[in-house]
Write an enzyme that holds these catalytic residues in place. Sequence first.
Site, PDB file in Angstrom:
ATOM      1  N   ILE A   6      -6.329  -0.302   7.604  1.00  0.00           N
ATOM      2  CA  ILE A   6      -5.384  -0.228   8.481  1.00  0.00           C
ATOM      3  C   ILE A   6      -3.895  -0.195   7.715  1.00  0.00           C
ATOM      4  O   ILE A   6      -3.870  -0.979   6.866  1.00  0.00           O
ATOM      5  CB  ILE A   6      -5.416  -1.576   9.479  1.00  0.00           C
ATOM      6  CG1 ILE A   6      -6.579  -1.394  10.259  1.00  0.00           C
ATOM      7  CG2 ILE A   6      -4.216  -1.380  10.401  1.00  0.00           C
ATOM      8  CD1 ILE A   6      -6.755  -2.344  10.885  1.00  0.00           C
ATOM      9  N   CYS A   7      -3.265   0.627   8.128  1.00  0.00           N
ATOM     10  CA  CYS A   7      -1.777   0.762   7.406  1.00  0.00           C
ATOM     11  C   CYS A   7      -0.818   0.520   8.511  1.00  0.00           C
ATOM     12  O   CYS A   7      -0.369   0.977   9.540  1.00  0.00           O
ATOM     13  CB  CYS A   7      -1.473   2.124   6.949  1.00  0.00           C
ATOM     14  SG  CYS A   7       0.137   2.193   6.463  1.00  0.00           S
ATOM     15  N   VAL A   8      -0.314  -0.956   8.142  1.00  0.00           N
ATOM     16  CA  VAL A   8       0.890  -1.433   9.431  1.00  0.00           C
ATOM     17  C   VAL A   8       1.823  -2.134   8.691  1.00  0.00           C
ATOM     18  O   VAL A   8       1.355  -3.161   7.694  1.00  0.00           O
ATOM     19  CB  VAL A   8       0.168  -1.996  10.669  1.00  0.00           C
ATOM     20  CG1 VAL A   8      -0.608  -3.231  10.257  1.00  0.00           C
ATOM     21  CG2 VAL A   8       1.295  -2.553  11.783  1.00  0.00           C
TER      22      VAL A   8
END
Length: 228
Positions: free
Chosen positions: A94-96
């Site tokens: 996940i990229c956040v």
Amino acid sequence: MNSNVENLPPQVLRLVYKEVSALAADPPEGIKIYPSEEDITELHTAIEGPEGTPYAGGVFRMRLVLGKDFPAAPPRGYFLTKIFHPNVGHKGEICVNVLKRDWKAELGLRHVLLTIKCLLIHPNPESALNEEAGKLLLEDYKEYASRARLLTEIHAMGGTSGAPQEPADGPQPKKHAGDPNKRIPGAGLATMAVGVNNSNSSSSATSSSNTNIVAKKKTDKKRALRRL
């Protein structure tokens, strides 16, 4: 992935245990928590797809992994359920921002989970790990939503939606075939009648044959007496 229980200071482990226990007792809306008694540094969760999004109706399994530098460093998040989303890589990573440059030690795990859930509502194509999803989101939302919905139905709805029904194993016998209790009414009686008739015919034939033999013996006896 290796456990970091031994790498974290005891005071950090106590804080993590306290927060995870609070999350399990009072989870954020639409999120379920599955803590592990053996490894508190890996938190498994299930996030319900928000209504009004292509992910609605799905349940997405995810895990947070606390590294040896937690809480100074953010946890790492991974989707275990396959999902078509700009900010989720092909391996589920996940990229956040909250898991990168915007991380602060005081934010806590609840904030992380809520941020990831909000990511399903408002994807960020500018930091896309899935370039195809990010491009479709910007250029053709209808196609993006269609793809996202399809993968949700296949992978996040318990494996039932859109799944073909398993065929029956081998050919099925015809109804009532071979069952004497389900045969045509009267068929058994007819069979019995045939048997009785055959039996009567056989008895009559036997009786007639015996009579002829007795009569023949009497005639032969009379002929023998005449010769004398």
